[in-house]
Design an enzyme around this catalytic site. Structure first.
Site, PDB file in Angstrom:
ATOM      1  CE  LYS A 119      -2.003  -1.699   3.639  1.00  0.00           C
ATOM      2  NZ  LYS A 119      -3.432  -1.621   3.386  1.00  0.00           N
TER       3      LYS A 119
ATOM      4  CE  LYS B   6      -8.068  -4.206  -4.977  1.00  0.00           C
ATOM      5  NZ  LYS B   6      -7.162  -3.063  -5.209  1.00  0.00           N
TER       6      LYS B   6
END
Length: 841
Positions: free
Chosen positions: A576, A688
């Site tokens: 991220k 996900k």
């Protein structure tokens, strides 16, 4: 200005945009397209579009020919979808976003259209490997992280549900930046994704709108009671449209992503050029066209700050001109805009669109204020993605007055009427009025774009249940009191087509075998997979699929970093954007503690781990870049230490993008979702990873809360302070001397960092990080360290119990149906946009 499938009449040279003539029904599309048909189509494109013979064609030539052949099939559906929308005159959704992280499109398009195997067969007959071709395509550099990927998922789901929609954004020449790691430091380079062109897009040079900046505003007295304003911009830039078809599942419907590129009206000043000033002759063009060069130019300088505002106004001004032109052509009266148009603002970046709509209705269409405001608020809705003040955006009033003088006049009037309404409801406290005002007077006068988005929209949504509650309680607490019932929740979702079917075909096949073919169309059918959580045969297949993906990722790590990792180790993943609140630093501190523990007890029953990081830090974010450096310095020492015996490896994969995510996510065993509670709006990476069977270690933050509710406490690892506990600790103080003193392990880790163990050539390199944790730990890294370390040891225990681990993995996948972006879009359509969905999620 043409629309796909609705060309202007050719009987006379009309310049009327979108003029429609009766068209015959679209040609029938074959239900089955075999390899022979696609082979002929690819060869035709190679010859007539690429201009190459098969004998000398490069991989890139084959990629272009294949893409163009597949695109032809999509265009047929695109035209058909557009015609149906025109004929039905149904309401359209316009999704305004500064980011669309769409990734590579070839494999995506093949999957959506059902052409994967015919194209694979066709290429094999030509001696070409489809899997090699997919690597040729660059990732479209149109976004940074979750915001842009969410926009891409939502566009695909709108097409899948057959919502008539357009996405609007900017066609960045270089995107954010290409990240490289040099000696452990992040370095930024241009992302040249358009070097060889983009075969998916259609340039529309006839779709050309003028966007103004600066200048003056003239006031015209129409009568004693009425005045009109005329903005005369000092300079203008042309917005040129580029269209990309967005295909829904099984290609039943195709929508449009329209991106704007900035072009100077004059290519150069010929007088200056002829006088020998060749550079100066191009200066104005370079300055204007910088608008669409890069995503998020640094705002650390006044020029960078102005460029960001220019970008935001440029794309919304062009988009609104396009929307209004289309509406007037097909529906006439702009009073019907709320019945035919819904505009969604994806975060605060497009908020100036509210003021631009008012300017158009007031100054160009000559509506009265009340009618213009009613139309505007009925059309717009706003998605809030963050509680961070800097991300809510505010602009200096002097900059707004200089760059957008008419808009600033309108903002002042919106604010005056807004505060008048507040006073009429009994609020006269100066402090409260100041907090509610669109103009922040506390640190230099600034326009609060979050407040403007709230006031100018009929619905405001958060993106997870916790986040929506915090939006009400924090950033918009006062506004919610005076404009009740505007805030709603719409928990984010992801498209399973990209993040399961495309990224993990092996797991998809297993799911079809266990749950039936229905699972390809109905996310709720995933629930049947839970029945196999204790089935040894299914568990064995799941393990084999995961290990194969880990082997593939290990190969990528070896190729890019020259680090060898074992696919039998636990792949522990944090992928991220690098930010202090996402707490990559907490992860690194635990790595150092684990490293010390392994060396102190080499005979311990340690779980072999590969700690995988990926993500970009903003170019001007020093602390985040220092965290990247720390991760790489720790990796260098840990990976080379023979005492660890390969039990712990640390890797930082550079230039994180969609394609890299598609390689990492199916290979992940543990998903790190460890943000400070109350600071992550939702997250979509958590969805996900869980969908692909990764177990989550995380705080009760964002959508982690809802993931826990769906998978159950036994199938997720939750630790750390809650949102309320974080608030309480901050009120008490964020000096963590007491916490550190009570944790010998943390104290030892910080001493190692501060004394230069990981930076022997520069002992003081990480002093700022250590001092921040000791004396100003706003993000609760030290406060949560012991709980995080202890929970990681619970993860180890679960890993040792292989049956329990895989049971939890299967349950995570089986219970992710709720987190489909189809569900999210269906909720937006019903509760916010009031538009029909043809296909049901």
């Amino acid at each position: 200005m043409t629309e796909t499938g609705a060309p202007p009449a050719i009987s006379e040279p009309s310049r009327e945009p979108d003029a429609i003539r009766p068209l015959p029904p679209p040609p029938a599309l074959p239900e089955e397209v075999d390899g022979d048909v696609m082979r002929a189509a690819i060869l035709a494109k190679l010859t007539y579009a690429v201009g190459k013979n098969p004998e000398v064609a490069s991989k890139r030539d084959w990629f272009l020919a294949t893409t163009l052949a597949v695109r032809d099939r999509i265009v047929e559906r695109w035209m058909s979808s557009t015609r149906k929308t025109y004929e039905s005159k149904r309401k359209r959704v316009y999704y305004l976003s500064l980011e669309f992280l769409i990734g590579r499109l070839l494999i995506d398009a093949l999957m959506e259209t059902g052409l994967t195997e015919p194209v694979r067969e066709a290429l094999a007959g030509l001696g070409v490997d489809l899997d090699e071709l997919r690597k040729i395509e660059p990732d479209a550099a149109l976004g940074n992280g979750g915001l842009g990927r969410l926009a891409a998922c939502f566009m695909e789901s709108m097409a899948t549900l057959q919502v008539a929609a357009h996405g609007y954004g900017i066609r960045y020449d270089h995107g954010l930046f290409r990240q490289a790691i040099k000696d452990g430091w992040q370095r930024e380079y241009p992302e040249n994704w358009l070097t060889f062109g983009n075969p998916w897009e259609f340039e529309r040079p006839e779709v050309d709108y003028s966007v103004g900046f600066g200048g003056t505003v003239d006031t015209i007295e129409v009568s004693e009671d009425e005045t009109r304003h005329v903005w005369k911009p000092e300079e203008t830039v042309d917005a040129i449209a580029f269209d990309t078809p967005v295909t829904g599942w099984r290609a039943a419907h195709v929508n449009t992503l329209r991106l704007w590129s900035a072009r100077a009206p004059d290519a150069l000043r010929l007088d200056a050029f002829n006088q020998g000033d060749h550079v100066g002759a191009l200066a104005a063009r370079v300055r204007l066209e910088a608008i669409s060069k890069v995503l998020y130019p640094s705002d650390a300088t006044p020029a960078g700050l102005e460029l960001r505002l220019r970008q935001e106004y440029f794309f919304v001004a062009a988009s609104l001109q396009d929307i209004i032109r289309r509406h007037k052509q097909h529906h006439g009266d702009l009073r019907t805009l709320p019945d035919k148009v819904a505009v969604q603002l994806n975060d605060t970046h497009p908020t100036i669109a509210i003021v631009e709509m008012m300017r158009i209705l007031l100054d160009q269409e000559e509506f009265g204020w009340d009618d213009a405001w009613d139309i505007t608020t009925a059309v717009f809705s706003y998605t809030n993605h963050t509680l961070l003040p800097e991300a809510l955006e505010s602009w200096p009033v002097p900059l707004m007055e200089r760059l957008l003088p008419r808009h600033m006049q309108i903002i002042y009037l919106i604010n005056a009427l807004h505060l008048e309404l507040v006073r009429s409801r009994g609020e006269h406290d100066g402090g409260m009025l100041s907090a509610l005002s669109l103009i922040d007077e506390s640190h230099g006068r600034r326009v609060r774009m979050g407040h403007l988005a709230f006031i100018g929209s009929h619905k405001i949504n958060g993106v997870s249940a916790l986040h929506s509650d915090l939006v009400k309680r924090t950033v918009f607490n006062h506004l919610d009191r005076f404009y009740p019932d505007r805030i709603v929740n719409k928990t984010n979702g992801i498209t399973f087509r990209r993040w399961l079917f495309e990224a993990n075909p092996g797991l998809t096949k297993l799911l079809v075998d266990c749950c039936g073919a229905q699972v390809m169309d109905d996310p709720n059918a995933l629930a049947r997979f839970e029945h196999y959580a204790d089935d040894a045969g299914v568990v064995d297949r799941f393990q084999t699929i995961r290990r194969a993906k880990k082997v593939e990722l290990a190969k990528i790590i070896r190729q890019r970093l020259e680090v060898t990792v074992s696919p039998d180790a636990m792949f522990d993943v944090q992928i991220k954007r690098i930010h202090e609140y996402k707490r990559q630093l907490l992860n690194i501190l635990e790595i150092v503690a684990l490293y010390d523990a392994i060396r102190a007890n080499p005979g311990g029953n340690w779980v072999p781990r590969v700690k995988i990081f990926a993500g970009k830090a903003a170019a001007s974010y020093h602390q985040a870049k220092l965290i990247i450096k720390l991760a790489n310095d720790v990796a260098r020492l840990v990976n080379r230490d023979p005492a660890v015996r390969g039990l712990l490896k640390v890797v930082f994969l550079p230039n994180y993008n969609v394609s890299l995510a598609e390689a990492i996510i199916p290979a992940a065993d543990l998903s790190e979702q460890i943000s400070t509670a109350g600071m992550e709006a939702s997250g979509t990476g958590n969805m996900k990873l869980a969908l692909n069977g990764s177990l989550t270690i995380g705080t009760l933050d964002g959508a982690n809360v809802e993931i826990r509710d769906h998978v159950g406490d036994d199938n997720i690892f939750i630790f750390g302070l809650t949102t309320d506990e974080v608030d309480a600790r901050r009120r008490k103080g964020i000096d963590m001397a007491d916490v550190i003193a009570a944790s010998p392990m943390l104290e030892e880790v910080l001493d190692a960092l501060g004394s230069g163990v990981f930076s022997p050539g520069e002992p003081g390199r990480f002093g700022d990080l250590v001092n921040t944790l000791k004396y100003h730990d706003y993000f609760m890294v030290a406060a949560d360290f012991d709980a995080y370390y202890a929970t990681q040891r619970l993860v180890d225990a679960r890993w040792h119990d292989r049956a329990a681990w895989w049971r939890s993995a299967i349950i995570n996948t089986a219970r992710m149906g709720f987190f489909s972006s189809d569900r999210a879009i269906a909720e937006y359509a019903t509760d916010i946009w009031n538009v029909p969905i043809v296909a049901k999620p």
